[in-house]
Each structure stands twice: as C-alpha cells, then as structure tokens.
Design a protein around this motif. Structure first.
Motif, PDB file in Angstrom:
ATOM      1  N   MET A 104      -3.407  13.391 -14.184  1.00 22.78           N
ATOM      2  CA  MET A 104      -3.659  11.948 -14.139  1.00 22.78           C
ATOM      3  C   MET A 104      -3.874  11.451 -12.716  1.00 22.78           C
ATOM      4  SD  MET A 104      -0.707  10.757 -16.903  1.00 22.78           S
ATOM      5  CE  MET A 104      -0.948   9.013 -16.554  1.00 22.78           C
ATOM      6  N   GLY A 105      -3.663  12.349 -11.720  1.00 18.98           N
ATOM      7  CA  GLY A 105      -3.828  11.949 -10.328  1.00 18.98           C
ATOM      8  C   GLY A 105      -2.625  11.211  -9.772  1.00 18.98           C
ATOM      9  N   TRP A 106      -1.471  11.312 -10.432  1.00 19.88           N
ATOM     10  CA  TRP A 106      -0.264  10.654  -9.956  1.00 19.88           C
ATOM     11  C   TRP A 106       0.416  11.520  -8.897  1.00 19.88           C
ATOM     12  CZ3 TRP A 106       3.095   7.392 -13.740  1.00 19.88           C
ATOM     13  CH2 TRP A 106       2.289   6.514 -14.453  1.00 19.88           C
ATOM     14  N   ARG A 107       1.242  10.901  -8.079  1.00 18.20           N
ATOM     15  CA  ARG A 107       2.050  11.614  -7.102  1.00 18.20           C
ATOM     16  C   ARG A 107       3.448  11.850  -7.693  1.00 18.20           C
ATOM     17  NH1 ARG A 107      -0.105  11.384  -1.913  1.00 18.20           N
ATOM     18  NH2 ARG A 107      -2.342  11.032  -2.128  1.00 18.20           N
ATOM     19  N   SER A 108       4.174  12.786  -7.110  1.00 19.67           N
ATOM     20  CA  SER A 108       5.530  13.075  -7.585  1.00 19.67           C
ATOM     21  C   SER A 108       6.412  13.444  -6.413  1.00 19.67           C
ATOM     22  CB  SER A 108       5.510  14.205  -8.612  1.00 19.67           C
ATOM     23  OG  SER A 108       4.979  15.393  -8.037  1.00 19.67           O
ATOM     24  N   MET A 109       7.711  13.299  -6.617  1.00 16.50           N
ATOM     25  CA  MET A 109       8.684  13.630  -5.583  1.00 16.50           C
ATOM     26  C   MET A 109       9.991  14.031  -6.247  1.00 16.50           C
ATOM     27  SD  MET A 109       9.405   9.733  -4.277  1.00 16.50           S
ATOM     28  CE  MET A 109      10.872  10.118  -3.373  1.00 16.50           C
TER      29      MET A 109
ATOM     30  N   PHE B 112      12.087  15.446 -11.059  1.00 15.39           N
ATOM     31  CA  PHE B 112      11.174  14.733 -10.174  1.00 15.39           C
ATOM     32  C   PHE B 112      10.835  13.362 -10.748  1.00 15.39           C
ATOM     33  CE2 PHE B 112       8.286  16.744 -13.140  1.00 15.39           C
ATOM     34  CZ  PHE B 112       7.235  15.853 -13.284  1.00 15.39           C
ATOM     35  N   MET B 113      10.239  12.553  -9.906  1.00 15.74           N
ATOM     36  CA  MET B 113       9.783  11.221 -10.275  1.00 15.74           C
ATOM     37  C   MET B 113       8.273  11.165 -10.070  1.00 15.74           C
ATOM     38  SD  MET B 113      10.816   7.588  -8.463  1.00 15.74           S
ATOM     39  CE  MET B 113       9.995   7.970  -6.901  1.00 15.74           C
ATOM     40  N   ALA B 114       7.553  10.577 -11.021  1.00 15.87           N
ATOM     41  CA  ALA B 114       6.095  10.464 -10.926  1.00 15.87           C
ATOM     42  C   ALA B 114       5.710   8.995 -10.834  1.00 15.87           C
ATOM     43  CB  ALA B 114       5.428  11.101 -12.148  1.00 15.87           C
ATOM     44  N   TYR B 115       4.741   8.703  -9.970  1.00 12.56           N
ATOM     45  CA  TYR B 115       4.312   7.321  -9.752  1.00 12.56           C
ATOM     46  C   TYR B 115       2.818   7.318  -9.441  1.00 12.56           C
ATOM     47  CZ  TYR B 115       5.008   9.024  -4.995  1.00 12.56           C
ATOM     48  OH  TYR B 115       4.969   9.774  -3.846  1.00 12.56           O
ATOM     49  N   PRO B 116       2.125   6.236  -9.749  1.00 15.49           N
ATOM     50  CA  PRO B 116       0.662   6.260  -9.626  1.00 15.49           C
ATOM     51  C   PRO B 116       0.128   5.960  -8.235  1.00 15.49           C
ATOM     52  CG  PRO B 116       1.367   4.231 -10.650  1.00 15.49           C
ATOM     53  CD  PRO B 116       2.593   5.045 -10.469  1.00 15.49           C
ATOM     54  N   ASP B 117       0.896   5.229  -7.400  1.00 15.89           N
ATOM     55  CA  ASP B 117       0.321   4.721  -6.149  1.00 15.89           C
ATOM     56  C   ASP B 117       1.349   4.808  -5.038  1.00 15.89           C
ATOM     57  OD1 ASP B 117      -1.047   3.480  -4.154  1.00 15.89           O
ATOM     58  OD2 ASP B 117      -1.238   1.541  -5.161  1.00 15.89           O
ATOM     59  N   PRO B 118       1.091   5.595  -3.964  1.00 18.51           N
ATOM     60  CA  PRO B 118       2.036   5.701  -2.851  1.00 18.51           C
ATOM     61  C   PRO B 118       2.289   4.368  -2.144  1.00 18.51           C
ATOM     62  CG  PRO B 118       0.371   7.423  -2.728  1.00 18.51           C
ATOM     63  CD  PRO B 118      -0.079   6.476  -3.788  1.00 18.51           C
ATOM     64  N   VAL B 119       1.332   3.453  -2.211  1.00 23.66           N
ATOM     65  CA  VAL B 119       1.501   2.158  -1.549  1.00 23.66           C
ATOM     66  C   VAL B 119       2.699   1.399  -2.122  1.00 23.66           C
ATOM     67  CG1 VAL B 119       0.395  -0.065  -1.105  1.00 23.66           C
ATOM     68  CG2 VAL B 119      -0.944   2.042  -0.991  1.00 23.66           C
ATOM     69  N   ALA B 120       3.019   1.660  -3.380  1.00 23.02           N
ATOM     70  CA  ALA B 120       4.109   0.942  -4.047  1.00 23.02           C
ATOM     71  C   ALA B 120       5.476   1.559  -3.793  1.00 23.02           C
ATOM     72  CB  ALA B 120       3.848   0.892  -5.548  1.00 23.02           C
TER      73      ALA B 120
ATOM     74  N   PHE C 213       7.866   7.175 -13.854  1.00 20.11           N
ATOM     75  CA  PHE C 213       8.580   8.085 -14.741  1.00 20.11           C
ATOM     76  C   PHE C 213       9.646   8.808 -13.925  1.00 20.11           C
ATOM     77  CE2 PHE C 213       5.107   7.102 -17.445  1.00 20.11           C
ATOM     78  CZ  PHE C 213       5.558   7.330 -18.751  1.00 20.11           C
ATOM     79  N   TYR C 214      10.886   8.699 -14.388  1.00 22.42           N
ATOM     80  CA  TYR C 214      12.045   9.157 -13.611  1.00 22.42           C
ATOM     81  C   TYR C 214      12.785  10.248 -14.372  1.00 22.42           C
ATOM     82  CZ  TYR C 214      15.954   8.548 -10.347  1.00 22.42           C
ATOM     83  OH  TYR C 214      16.911   8.724  -9.378  1.00 22.42           O
ATOM     84  N   SER C 215      13.424  11.153 -13.637  1.00 23.48           N
ATOM     85  CA  SER C 215      14.228  12.253 -14.202  1.00 23.48           C
ATOM     86  C   SER C 215      13.405  13.125 -15.151  1.00 23.48           C
ATOM     87  CB  SER C 215      15.462  11.695 -14.939  1.00 23.48           C
ATOM     88  OG  SER C 215      16.346  11.080 -14.033  1.00 23.48           O
ATOM     89  N   LEU C 216      12.295  13.658 -14.640  1.00 22.58           N
ATOM     90  CA  LEU C 216      11.415  14.532 -15.418  1.00 22.58           C
ATOM     91  C   LEU C 216      11.661  15.989 -15.047  1.00 22.58           C
ATOM     92  CD1 LEU C 216       8.122  12.506 -14.907  1.00 22.58           C
ATOM     93  CD2 LEU C 216       9.636  12.388 -16.887  1.00 22.58           C
ATOM     94  N   HIS C 217      11.462  16.879 -16.019  1.00 27.84           N
ATOM     95  CA  HIS C 217      11.584  18.306 -15.765  1.00 27.84           C
ATOM     96  C   HIS C 217      10.212  18.883 -15.386  1.00 27.84           C
ATOM     97  CE1 HIS C 217      15.291  17.546 -18.092  1.00 27.84           C
ATOM     98  NE2 HIS C 217      15.784  18.573 -17.411  1.00 27.84           N
TER      99      HIS C 217
END
Length: 812
Positions: A562-567, A775-783, A548-552
């Motif tokens: 959900m346990g996702w990471r964000s940056m 910010f951007m949210a993603y489920p797995d740092p490995v990816a 998920f990209y360009s989130l407020h």
C-alpha cells in the motif's frame, strides 16, 4: 458492648417513639442542655439513645458493621477510646461553637439553640475515621471520602446541631487516628486509578443527588443548602373549595398561600420534583461505568440546577421575579452566603467532573448524543403542544377561563421543579380530573423521556453496544485473525468498525484526529487486506489519519504494498507450554521463586473474577490502588488493562494466595480462540503487594505455564508486549529519517523511569521466551508528530495540555 448498651437503652426508653420529653431533656445534648441547664454529662449519654424505631435499626446496623470493622482494624481498646473521645469532643466542640455564635448574634446558632440531640452516629463516624489510619490505601481513601462527603451533605441540607457534631467528630477521629498510629507527615498528592476516581466521583454525585431528599422528607431545614433542596420540594395542599373561594374574590394572604399549595399538590408535581434527582442518579451510574455520556449528563444537570437556583434566588435575575430580600440587614451576609453556596456546590461539582473528563473513556456510539438531544427537544415540543392545544380546547374547565397567551406563558412551569414556582404569580388552576391530568402530568412525562434517553445513552458504548459486541466476540471465538492481542478489542473505550462483508472487525480509538487501532484486524486473514483498505477509506472520509498499531510481521507485505511506512514499537514474548521445562542453570531464578512460595505457604489459584470471594475482590482492588499510588504518572490505558477489564467472564486470573486467604499478587490472562476453543492466553494485568515475597510474579507466571502444559489444546502463552521497548533490530522500516525513531524513543524514555518498560522486557527474558517484534503502520511520515501525540494521549488519557505541548516541542 456498645451494641448492647444501645439496644438496651432503646428498649427501656421506648423503641418506637424514643425517650419521653422529660427523659430527653436529661439525656439529650445541645446548647440549651449544656450551657443553660448545666447537663455536662449529656454529650456522652446522648449517643446511646435514638428518636424512633427507624433510627434504632440504622444505629444497630451501623454499630455492628462499622464499629465491628473499626475493632478489627485497630483493636477493641482503641475503638472504645475513639468512641468516647469523639462523642464528647464532637458534641463539646460543637456546643462551644454554638455558644460563641449565640453570644455574637449569629443567625444559625440562635435558630437551633433550643434543639436537643440524640445521635449515636456521632461517635460511630468518629471511630471509623480513626480506624481509617489502619486500613489499606484503597479503603482508607474510601472511608474518608464517603464519611466526610456524607457528613457534609447532611450538614449542608439538614443543618441540625447533630449534623455539626457529627462532622466535628469525623475530624476529631482523624486526629485521634494520627495519634494512635503516628506517621511522617506526607503532603504528596497520591494518585487514584481511573477506576477508583470514577467510583469516587460517582459517589459524590450520588450523595449530592440524595441530599435534597433530606430537605424534602425531613422537617429540618437549617442547612446552608436547604434553599437548593427547597427548590425541589412540594407541600400537600388543603382540599376543598380553594379555587372557587379564592378566585371569586376572597383574596387574602391566606388564600394566596392556599393557592400556592394547590398549585404544587398532587403526584405529578412530586414527580417533577424527584425525577431530576433520578436523572442525577442515572448520571452517577454512568460515571461509575466510565461512560462519557454520564459525565456530560452530570455536568449539564448540575449546571442547570445552578443557573435555575441563581435565577430564582435573585443572583441571576435574567427574567422573572428576582428573589426578594426580607431578612434583617445585620444577617444579610449569612443569607447571602447560604444562597451563594447553594449555587456554587452544583457549579463546583460540574467543574470537578469536567476536569476529570478524560477519566471517562467510554464514548457513546456516533449519533447517540445527537439523538438524545433531539428526543429531548422533540419531547418537550410535543408535550408543550399537547398542553397548549388541550388546554385551549378545555379552556372553560380552568378557573378563571384561560386564554391562549396564558397557556403559552405557563408552559415552562409545567417542566421545572415546583419549588421554583413559589414566588411566581398564579394565573389559573384546573377544576376537574381531565384538566388536572393535563396540568400536572406533562412535566413527569418529559422527565421520564429524559431518564429513558439517558439510560439508553449510557448503555450505548462506543464499541457499538450489545449487538456489535456480540458480533465482535463471535469473530474472536471463531478464531480468524486478530493475533494474541485480539481480546483487547473488546475493552470499553474502543470503537468497532466492521467491514462491508461483516467478516472483519477493527477496534480503534481516535485522538487528535488520529484513528489508532488496538491491534490487527479480527477476522479471516485472506480478508484482511481489503478490510484495511476499506478502514483507511472510512478514516479519510472522517478526516482522520489511520494508524495500525501492535501488528505482527506477517502484515508487513500488506502495508508495503500500500506504500505505507512502518516502525517497530515493541516486542511480544511467547512461551510454548507444550515444551515447558524449568531444568537447567538458566531457569535458576524461576525455580527459586517456586521454592520460596512453597516455603511461605503461598499457592497459585487459577480462577475468574466472578468466582472470587468478596474479601479476595477487595484485596485485589487494594493491591491495584497501592500500585497506582507509587507511580508519578497516571495509570496507563489503551493496550494495558486495569481493574475494569478483570471483570470480563472470559478473562482468567492467577492469584498468589497464602493459607489465610491473603492475596499477595494477581495476574490476568486474555483468551485467544480457534473454532470456539481457547488455544492461548495473553498476560495483561500484573499487580503485587509491596510487602509480598520476592519473585511472586515469576512464581505466578511459572505456575500458569505449568498449568497450561497439562492442557494439550493450549498452543502458546503470551507475556504480552512491553510497550515502547525493543531488543533492537525489530520489524519496521525507519528510513523516513530519525523522526519515527524519536517518536517511539521519546515516549519510551518519558515513561521508562515510572513504568519501566525496558525493565519489564528484561523481566520477561527470565522465561526464555520467543521474541516476536510488533510494528506500527502509517500512511504519511509528515503526520508522525501528530501520531506521537495521539499515542501519548492513548496511553495517558489524562495527559495535560502543558505536558502535550512539551512533548510536541521535544520532537522538534
């Protein structure tokens, strides 16, 4: 003056049929005229006369439009000089080349040595090519590409001496234009915008599709590609008792010729010859609209034409009767060249489109290509079965009576252009209207299925077509969620996913197995968490990594739960028109820009694309093309719009225009809705002329804010986000190590020298905005490395494999 001379000459010498043969011999030009008869004046006199009434109309139109434009660009004196010089040198150098060819026994030169030319288009083409040096970068390229490609197609398919003179005149015009307006030699390759590249490729495919018609409808078949055009031609057969007479034993060479003509006569074979060209025109339309389906259609059709041509001319004798070489051995190389070029041109066209495939981001809905292929196969099998079954039931109505094997082996001949059949053995012919309809119309029916399927495939964009676009826009206008960037979800190239309840939509693009959303979910905020979970499930089912990209900021708790990471990936800058005020020292730069525009007579105009004059639209395209040419990297995509996005009726433009209707700069604004009312605008497209006044962009944004301050319903103006640029300390959790930061920082550093994201962020600071981290949210740092590469491809669809590998290596 040239227009009047041309019209007067046509009226005096015969507007309907052209000059008499005797007058043509004095005024026309060519090898025989100049070399053998000594008519040295004919290269100049030949350009003021035409062959028939149709040419009079076309020549006068071209003279008024093209020469008028040339005169506007470089003045009357230079236009007159260019007209005379390109007329004389175009024909003169062409005749000189013919003389050398005749002396050396060259095949083409000897064949056309007795042809005389009357052609006003030779100096018209040369003059506009000279004038191209005075045009802007957009029209300079268009004039040259369209003129050269058109002249080449005429030469390759028609091949008359006048076609050679015309191409030489175009090249002479380029040299003359360089002499008129000398510039330092610049061998740097200038990039085109995605929009312009698509336009040029569509034009090339369209011109090549029309090329065979020149061979079909003209008597001139001297060109290198005349064989390819002949494959798509048909001749009208003689009526009468050809079938009975020939098949009852009177087998002569003339009889065989008449049987061949009978085979290819009628409306059906004409359509089988022409409908493949219509398919190419449909593909060209798709190319112009950025449709990936249209690109693949053009590739497949051109490749098929090349394979069939190679097979028919004996260059690829896989099956059937190979082409029989019947020419003199001394001329073998010329014939070989003609046939090889006939095959290589469609091959080169297919390769060129394939090399630019990433320029066509609009994919069809899932399953469209599969359904298209199945419909083609099913249509072919159904029509082939109809032909075989019907033919067997009516076998006694063919001459001679057909067998089942005859009908089966004849099936392919019903579907390919009849030109391919000229050397094929004729087994039988129909004798009444029923068998004739069966014999001739299964082929056109098949190609109509192809064309209709192609049109549907091109109209079916990846966003789900008209129905899904309508649903999405209803959600946007209702104003539930989506944020200030929500309108970007409507752009071509996005795929649209709807939640099972239908209340939420998510726009995304898939790159390298990563599904990246354009922005946050569009729909009621309370339904967002469930929609995100359902979308992630859908991605997992397809083997994609959801991002998920360009989130407020207000979405942070949802992804944390959900346990996702964000940056953090950028900063959005927001203005409040209700409190807009430029008083004070910190607004000095903005006030200076407004005052500078007032002194220069530049005004701001709030409008939309449909309301633009033709001149304004052309200027905007030219400004955009100049901007792209200055960059060292391709035009960006994804969350940054281009010319195509300006055309949406809901988008508004703010233009900087002077008293002469000269556009200095343009900005575009995307709407944000609530309950059907626009409550905010988001800045997207920003382009300015290199020679425009300093501060023109500050002026446009300030004028937009001032205009919106007078509308109480407008709650915000978003200057959008500066992608991959942050003020520091933005939203997001980067505790997963330095890799997350390195992904964004690398992209930002790589693109900063060219696109200036940090500079853009600094520019927006002048307006004293509110900063809202994205910010951007993603489920797995490995990816993350894969996500980084997907982001690079999202912003740079034309990123080469070598650049992608270098990017991946830089991440360690």
């Amino acid at each position: 003056m040239g227009y009047a001379l041309l019209l007067l000459a046509a009226l005096v010498t015969g507007p309907l049929t052209g000059p008499s043969p005797a007058l043509r011999g004095i005024l026309g030009t060519g090898y025989e005229s100049v070399v053998e008869n000594g008519h040295w004046w004919s290269p100049l006199t030949s350009v003021f006369f035409v062959d028939n009434a149709a040419e009079v109309v076309l020549a006068l139109f071209a003279a008024v439009v093209v020469l008028g434009q040339a005169e506007r660009l470089m003045g009357g004196v230079r236009t007159a000089i260019a007209f005379v010089v390109t007329a004389v040198l175009g024909a003169g150098l062409g005749i000189l080349g013919q003389s050398l060819g005749v002396a050396g026994g060259e095949f083409w030169s000897r064949r056309v040595s007795e042809l005389w030319s009357l052609d006003p288009f030779t100096p018209i083409v040369g003059t506009i090519m000279a004038a191209s040096f005075y045009a802007g970068p957009l029209w300079r390229r268009r004039i040259r590409v369209f003129t050269i490609s058109g002249a080449l197609v005429l030469l390759l398919y028609s091949g008359q001496p006048s076609d050679v003179y015309r191409l030489i005149a175009a090249l002479v015009g380029l040299g003359l234009g360089a002499a008129f307006r000398p510039r330092p030699i610049d061998l740097t390759w200038r990039r085109s915008s995605h929009h312009e590249t698509r336009t040029l490729l569509a034009a090339v495919v369209g011109v090549l599709a029309v090329g065979p018609l020149i061979t079909i409808f003209s008597g001139a078949r001297f060109g290198v590609l005349a064989p390819l055009g002949l494959l798509l031609t048909q001749d009208v057969p003689a009526a009468g008792d050809v079938v009975d007479r020939c098949l009852l034993g009177d087998i002569t060479r003339q009889c065989v010729h008449e049987l061949t003509l009978e085979r290819v006569g009628g409306v059906g074979p004409v359509l089988v010859s022409l409908l493949p060209l219509v398919t190419l025109l449909v593909a060209a339309y798709g190319l112009a609209r950025g449709r990936r389906f249209g690109a693949w259609l053009a590739i497949v059709v051109n490749a098929a034409m090349a394979v069939l041509g190679a097979w028919y001319y004996g260059l690829l004798p896989i099956s059937g009767q190979p082409y029989v070489w019947r020419w003199h051995p001394l001329r073998y190389w010329e014939v070989a060249l003609v046939l090889v070029v006939s095959v290589l041109v469609p091959v080169a066209t297919a390769i060129l489109i394939a090399a630019n495939l990433r320029r066509f981001p609009v994919r069809s809905r899932p399953g469209v290509r599969r359904r298209f292929a199945l419909s083609i196969v099913a249509g072919f099998l159904a029509l082939a079965s109809l032909y075989v079954t019907g033919g067997w039931l009516l076998r006694d109505r063919f001459r001679p009576t057909v067998t089942l094997l005859d009908l089966v082996t004849d099936v392919p001949e019903r579907f390919i252009p009849v030109g391919f059949l000229r050397l094929e053995r004729l087994s039988f012919l129909p004798t009444d209207w029923v068998t004739t309809a069966l014999y001739q119309w299964v082929g056109p029916a098949f190609w109509i299925i192809v064309i209709v399927g192609a049109i549907q495939g091109i109209r079916s964009s990846g966003s789900g077509g008209g129905n899904d676009q309508a649903r999405l826009r209803k959600l946007l206008i209702r104003g539930g969620g989506g944020g200030s960037l929500a309108f970007m979800t409507t752009w071509d190239g996005n795929s649209i996913w709807f939640s099972p309840s239908g209340t939420t939509a998510i726009a995304y693009r898939v790159f390298n197995g990563v599904a990246i959303t354009t922005t946050e979910p569009v729909g009621p905020i309370e339904d967002g968490a469930q929609a995100i979970a359902d979308f992630a499930t859908m991605c997992d089912d397809n083997g994609w990594v959801p991002v998920f990209y360009s989130l407020h900021d207000h979405w942070q708790p949802t992804f944390a739960g959900m346990g996702w990471r964000s940056m953090g990936i950028g900063e959005e800058t927001i203005l409040r028109p209700r409190t807009w005020d430029t008083r004070g020292k910190k607004w000095q730069d903005i006030r200076s820009s407004i005052n500078r525009a007032d002194r220069a007579g530049v005004r701001a105009e709030w409008t939309d694309y449909r309301s633009l004059t033709l001149l304004q639209a052309v200027q905007i395209s030219e400004i955009s093309e100049q901007w792209v040419q200055e960059k060292e990297l391709p035009e960006l995509d994804f969350t940054l719009g281009g010319l195509d996005e300006l055309r949406d009726p809901a988008v508004r433009l703010m233009l900087a225009i002077d008293a002469d209707d000269h556009v200095h700069a343009v900005t575009s604004w995307l709407p944000s809705y609530r309950d059907g009312v626009v409550i905010g605008w988001t800045l997207d497209f920003m382009r300015r002329r290199p020679d425009s006044m300093n501060g023109v962009m500050e002026f446009l944004i300030a004028q937009t804010a001032q205009t919106m301050s007078e509308r109480p319903e407008i709650e915000f103006l978003s200057l959008s986000a500066a992608p991959l640029a942050r003020t520091g300390g933005g939203a997001g959790d980067e505790r997963d190590g330095s890799l997350a930061a390195r992904v964004v920082n690398f992209l930002g550093r790589a693109l900063e020298p060219v696109y200036g994201f940090q500079s853009l962020l600094a520019f927006k600071r002048k307006f004293q905005p509110e900063f809202h981290p994205l910010f951007m949210a993603y489920p797995d740092p490995v990816a993350l490395p894969t996500i980084g590469l997907a982001l690079a491809r999202a912003y740079l669809p034309s990123l080469s494999m070598r650049e992608a590998v270098a990017f991946a290596r830089s991440l360690g």
